[in-house]
Write a protein that holds these residues in place. Structure first.
Motif, mmCIF file in Angstrom:
data_model
loop_
_atom_site.group_PDB
_atom_site.id
_atom_site.type_symbol
_atom_site.label_atom_id
_atom_site.label_comp_id
_atom_site.label_asym_id
_atom_site.label_seq_id
_atom_site.Cartn_x
_atom_site.Cartn_y
_atom_site.Cartn_z
ATOM 1 N N GLY A 83 7.892 -62.355 73.095
ATOM 2 C CA GLY A 83 7.311 -63.680 72.945
ATOM 3 C C GLY A 83 8.032 -64.739 73.762
ATOM 4 N N VAL A 84 7.840 -65.983 73.374
ATOM 5 C CA VAL A 84 8.437 -67.120 74.073
ATOM 6 C C VAL A 84 9.790 -67.427 73.445
ATOM 7 N N GLU A 92 8.179 -63.492 77.521
ATOM 8 C CA GLU A 92 8.805 -62.375 78.224
ATOM 9 C C GLU A 92 7.736 -61.403 78.716
ATOM 10 N N ALA A 93 6.698 -61.220 77.915
ATOM 11 C CA ALA A 93 5.621 -60.301 78.292
ATOM 12 C C ALA A 93 4.940 -60.745 79.586
ATOM 13 N N SER A 94 4.719 -62.050 79.741
ATOM 14 C CA SER A 94 4.042 -62.524 80.948
ATOM 15 C C SER A 94 4.916 -62.330 82.177
ATOM 16 N N ALA A 95 6.230 -62.498 82.026
ATOM 17 C CA ALA A 95 7.145 -62.265 83.140
ATOM 18 C C ALA A 95 7.168 -60.783 83.522
ATOM 19 N N CYS A 96 7.126 -59.924 82.528
ATOM 20 C CA CYS A 96 7.021 -58.479 82.773
ATOM 21 C C CYS A 96 5.756 -58.171 83.565
ATOM 22 N N LEU A 112 -0.647 -57.635 77.053
ATOM 23 C CA LEU A 112 0.471 -58.488 76.673
ATOM 24 C C LEU A 112 0.609 -58.602 75.159
ATOM 25 N N GLU A 113 1.812 -58.379 74.685
ATOM 26 C CA GLU A 113 2.167 -58.626 73.286
ATOM 27 C C GLU A 113 3.134 -59.790 73.322
#
Length: 204
Positions: A83-84, A92-96, A112-113
């Motif tokens: 999460g944020v 973190e998921a979006s950066a991954c 994305l989770e």
């Protein structure tokens, strides 16, 4: 009487030290064991971001490793977890996911989770996505020092998984030692929680 108390304390300390040695051995050997095989999905466990929102070293190498597994055909989808974090505006998921796209993973293969704040929540919320998609098996990706506890948590959650730790030589030695030591403490906490059936928390 004091001699007896001291003797009991020394025995207890000795047993505790043996337990720690066992934990260290298990962390090391489980972290070296890569048994990845064809599965429904790859799950990347989240890790912190840099101040500018880019993935930190741990998240970057986990994402690169997951992309390589995807390119090898070991799954047709990847779940990025995390999460944020405090002080950030993105998950973190979006950066991954950004790293995966850079490595050639298509958008429709990335899920994305973005709710989780701990390894336990990574497992809980990723499992919800798995249930929605009808997935049963996982190639679990995280750092080698983290794999023992992560695998323990995913097993406790009832998620059938294969371990695919990021190679230990991808981590600088001083960081490996620091995180390895942290995992020993985290395993104590995980055992304590299971013994007393405590609910999941945001720690770790």
């Amino acid at each position: 009487m004091w001699r007896k108390i001291v003797k009991v304390m020394l025995v207890g300390i000795g047993i505790w030290l043996l337990v720690i040695c066992g934990m260290m051995t298990a962390i090391f050997f489980v972290g070296e064991d890569n048994n990845a095989q064809p599965a429904d999905v790859i799950i990347v466990l989240g890790s912190g971001l840099r101040r500018d929102g880019r993935p930190g070293d741990a998240l970057y190498r986990r994402s690169v490793w997951a992309a390589d597994l995807y390119q090898q055909g070991l799954a047709q989808a990847i779940i990025c977890t995390g999460g944020v974090g405090e002080g950030h505006t993105r998950s973190e998921a979006s950066a991954c996911a950004d790293v995966l796209r850079e490595r050639g993973v298509p958008d429709d293969a990335i899920f994305l989770e973005e709710q989780s704040r701990s390894t336990e929540e990574n497992a809980i919320y990723a499992q919800e996505i798995m249930t929605e998609q009808g997935w049963q098996t996982v190639n679990l990706v995280t750092d080698s020092f983290h794999m023992l506890r992560a695998s323990w948590i995913f097993h406790a959650q009832g998620i059938e998984h294969y371990r695919s730790p990021v190679p230990r030589n991808w981590v600088r030695t001083r960081f490996f030692i620091r995180h390895f030591s942290r995992e020993i403490l985290a395993l104590h906490w995980q055992a304590f929680k299971e013994i007393f059936n405590l609910p999941y928390t945001y720690v770790g």
